[in-house]
Design a protein around this motif. Structure first.
Motif, PDB file in Angstrom:
ATOM      1  N   ALA A 215       0.855  -1.189   0.000  1.00  0.00           N
ATOM      2  CA  ALA A 215       0.000   0.000   0.000  1.00  0.00           C
ATOM      3  C   ALA A 215       0.892   1.241   0.000  1.00  0.00           C
ATOM      4  O   ALA A 215       1.894   1.287   0.722  1.00  0.00           O
ATOM      5  N   VAL A 216       0.546   2.219  -0.803  1.00  0.00           N
ATOM      6  CA  VAL A 216       1.373   3.412  -0.966  1.00  0.00           C
ATOM      7  C   VAL A 216       0.572   4.628  -0.519  1.00  0.00           C
ATOM      8  O   VAL A 216      -0.585   4.812  -0.932  1.00  0.00           O
ATOM      9  N   ASP A 217       1.198   5.458   0.301  1.00  0.00           N
ATOM     10  CA  ASP A 217       0.496   6.636   0.810  1.00  0.00           C
ATOM     11  C   ASP A 217       0.339   7.681  -0.299  1.00  0.00           C
ATOM     12  O   ASP A 217       1.073   7.671  -1.299  1.00  0.00           O
ATOM     13  N   PRO A 218      -0.613   8.598  -0.155  1.00  0.00           N
ATOM     14  CA  PRO A 218      -0.895   9.590  -1.208  1.00  0.00           C
ATOM     15  C   PRO A 218       0.329  10.423  -1.589  1.00  0.00           C
ATOM     16  O   PRO A 218       0.491  10.786  -2.761  1.00  0.00           O
ATOM     17  N   GLY A 219       1.212  10.714  -0.627  1.00  0.00           N
ATOM     18  CA  GLY A 219       2.390  11.515  -0.944  1.00  0.00           C
ATOM     19  C   GLY A 219       3.317  10.808  -1.924  1.00  0.00           C
ATOM     20  O   GLY A 219       3.762  11.390  -2.915  1.00  0.00           O
ATOM     21  N   HIS A 220       3.607   9.551  -1.651  1.00  0.00           N
ATOM     22  CA  HIS A 220       4.451   8.782  -2.562  1.00  0.00           C
ATOM     23  C   HIS A 220       3.740   8.509  -3.889  1.00  0.00           C
ATOM     24  O   HIS A 220       4.374   8.462  -4.943  1.00  0.00           O
ATOM     25  N   GLN A 221       2.427   8.323  -3.834  1.00  0.00           N
ATOM     26  CA  GLN A 221       1.694   8.160  -5.090  1.00  0.00           C
ATOM     27  C   GLN A 221       1.869   9.384  -5.974  1.00  0.00           C
ATOM     28  O   GLN A 221       2.074   9.287  -7.184  1.00  0.00           O
ATOM     29  N   ARG A 222       1.801  10.554  -5.343  1.00  0.00           N
ATOM     30  CA  ARG A 222       1.908  11.794  -6.105  1.00  0.00           C
ATOM     31  C   ARG A 222       3.301  11.954  -6.711  1.00  0.00           C
ATOM     32  O   ARG A 222       3.466  12.404  -7.842  1.00  0.00           O
TER      33      ARG A 222
ATOM     34  N   THR B  26       0.571   5.553 -11.529  1.00  0.00           N
ATOM     35  CA  THR B  26       0.213   5.700 -10.116  1.00  0.00           C
ATOM     36  C   THR B  26       0.325   4.357  -9.396  1.00  0.00           C
ATOM     37  O   THR B  26      -0.357   3.399  -9.778  1.00  0.00           O
TER      38      THR B  26
ATOM     39  N   VAL C 124      10.055   4.267   2.881  1.00  0.00           N
ATOM     40  CA  VAL C 124       9.225   3.679   3.931  1.00  0.00           C
ATOM     41  C   VAL C 124       9.710   2.247   4.114  1.00  0.00           C
ATOM     42  O   VAL C 124       9.878   1.514   3.136  1.00  0.00           O
TER      43      VAL C 124
ATOM     44  N   ARG D 274       9.817  -1.541   4.541  1.00  0.00           N
ATOM     45  CA  ARG D 274       8.862  -2.591   4.167  1.00  0.00           C
ATOM     46  C   ARG D 274       9.424  -3.964   4.518  1.00  0.00           C
ATOM     47  O   ARG D 274      10.589  -4.269   4.240  1.00  0.00           O
TER      48      ARG D 274
END
Length: 536
Positions: A175-182, A192, A266, A268
């Protein structure tokens, strides 16, 4: 005020799309990004011991990252187009599905067929898309739709369309947080990252590694279908289906929590290395030795590491050999050689150029050779193998070896529509012999014809799930004991006949280059997988 290196990197990545597009926002057009767009963030990674586990660098030296540079693939495609000129376009397209997938997929979206020869030689005519081979954006965009079904095999994977403008899903295990997705969305022009469990499903690998080829007859007419390589189906019929996946063996898991990005990592648990370690130790050596001819981009030390990793993998996880029931009775020695297949599929598996065989040598009390079967010659051929000596013949499977001119080879042999031996992949309509070692749990009696055994091994009770046992009856003559027995299992990713059957096509650049490479490297074309000894 000084900005940190991480912050500068983030600013550069976020600005990259605008720089590339001249500040103009456009509709997302490419279906695939090339690997260079992924490496900035996914290199510079280390495990808890400080060992480099960079995703981009590992992939760059791998067989996957060099699928379009593979000189044997290029030579084989050329051969097939010479054999079947009426359907040359179809052959090129079919052979590009898994070796040059970006080019092929984008051609298909335009209603065209892939033309790999447009890009050969890659050093002069290659593009980023044609050089990339099986790249990041290919595997990580495969959707879960129809995975594991026959409709997905032979490279018929499906890539999801963007869910909305500039949002193209790129699947990963975490799962990837919105910041890293951006960050990734911005740096790659809309790709994405999204979590999806199917990225670790063996069925994803099966899309390319379950390959059915269309057999061609006179005038290019389709005359049949051959299960050219089906390791996924072999695995499904073994006990490994509940124990291990393709990824768990061929993408080793990193121990401990590690970062999978160089930017704002992050930690993992459960990252898998992108080494794709398998059975081809010869390709990285060739890529390094013939760097200019093959347009090699991986560094020498990366290819050396990949070759050594592959050899270690094969020598520790592929097979085990035991010498049993050694007995001398008068002038005859009897000994059993047991071979265990430790893999989750047939050994060897995949492309039919691969073979494994037993080398057995008996010496007397003075060290003189009394008997030898399966000696590897310096040109890559096997002494006593009928197929290496004569392309129209092949060595049968033996329950018992009784003379030195017999050799036990675990291999598959293709037959054409007239039942003759062939290495022409698109001439093959069936198997005349398949004596490759079976994995644990594999029941010969309940297999489909696509993964069945063929030839004398079929009815041998000593050729069964998990391996085989071969009896050697050795005439000792007047030799005096004690006698020493050496038994070893050897392996070649490309057998002598599969290389030398390209010699009639030397008028074309690709076969000529590969035959020269094979001849120059024949002394390192084979590898000992396992061995055992005994004395009596």
């Amino acid at each position: 005020m000084k900005l940190s290196a991480t912050l500068l990197t983030m600013i550069a990545l976020l600005s990259l799309p605008l720089l590339l597009r001249g500040g103009k926002h456009e509709e997302l057009k490419p279906a695939f990004q090339t690997s260079d767009r992924c490496m900035a963030c996914h290199n510079g990674l280390t495990d808890t011991q400080g060992k480099d586990i960079s995703i981009g660098l590992s992939w760059r030296a791998s067989v996957m990252g060099n699928s379009s540079r593979d000189p044997y693939w290029q030579a084989s495609v050329r051969r097939e187009t010479i054999d079947h000129p009426a359907v040359s376009a179809e052959v090129q397209d079919e052979c590009s599905i898994c070796h040059m997938p970006i080019v092929r997929y984008e051609a298909a979206m335009q209603g065209k067929k892939a033309e790999p020869f447009k890009f050969f030689p890659l050093a002069q005519n290659g593009t980023k898309e044609s050089r990339d081979g099986v790249s990041c954006a290919v595997c990580h965009q495969i959707s879960s739709e129809r995975l594991g079904t026959k409709e997905s095999f032979t490279g018929q994977f499906k890539v999801d369309a963007p869910s909305q403008k500039d949002v193209r899903p790129e699947f990963g295990p975490f799962a990837v947080d919105p910041g890293h997705q951006r960050i990734m969305q911005s740096s790659t022009g809309g790709f994405t990252p999204m979590a999806a469990s199917h990225i670790r499903d063996s069925a994803l690998c099966a899309t390319c590694h379950t390959l059915y080829t269309t057999a061609r007859g006179e005038g290019g007419k389709a005359i049949g279908t051959l299960p050219e390589q089906v390791p996924f189906l072999e695995w499904q019929h073994s006990s490994y289906v509940n124990e291990a996946t393709c990824q768990s063996c061929h993408m080793p898991e990193v121990k401990g929590a590690v970062g999978i990005t160089a930017v704002l990592p992050v930690m993992r648990e459960g990252m898998h290395q992108h080494t794709f370690t398998g059975g081809n130790f010869l390709l990285p050596r060739a890529l390094d030795k013939y760097r200019n001819e093959l347009d090699t981009r991986a560094l020498p030390q990366e290819l050396q590491a990949d070759s050594e990793r592959t050899i270690q993998f094969l020598q520790t996880q592929a097979a085990k050999v035991a010498v049993k029931n050694l007995d001398v009775n008068g002038s005859t020695m009897r000994v059993d050689v047991e071979v265990e297949n430790k893999t989750g599929h047939k050994l060897p598996t995949a492309y039919p150029s691969r073979r494994a065989w037993l080398w057995v040598k008996v010496t007397d009390r003075d060290g003189h050779t009394v008997f030898e079967s399966g000696k590897l010659n310096s040109d890559g051929s096997i002494a006593g193998n009928d197929n290496d000596a004569d392309p129209t013949k092949y060595e049968p499977y033996y329950r018992e070896i009784t003379s030195a001119d017999q050799v036990q080879i675990f291999e598959d042999i293709l037959g054409d529509e007239r039942g003759q031996v062939t290495t022409g992949l698109l001439k093959g309509v069936r198997y005349l012999k398949d004596s490759r070692l079976l994995p644990q749990g594999f029941d010969k009696a309940t297999t489909s014809k696509d993964i069945a055994t063929y030839g004398n091994a079929t009815d041998d009770p000593n050729f069964a799930a998990g391996g085989a046992l071969v009896r050697y009856s050795v005439p000792l003559g007047n030799a005096a004991g004690p006698f020493h027995v050496q038994a070893e299992l050897w392996y070649q990713p490309i057998g002598f006949r599969w290389a030398h059957n390209l010699e009639p096509y030397l008028q074309a650049d690709e076969p000529k280059r590969f035959v020269n490479i094979y001849n120059a490297m024949s002394n390192v074309s084979a590898l000992k997988l396992a061995g055992a000894e005994a004395t009596r």
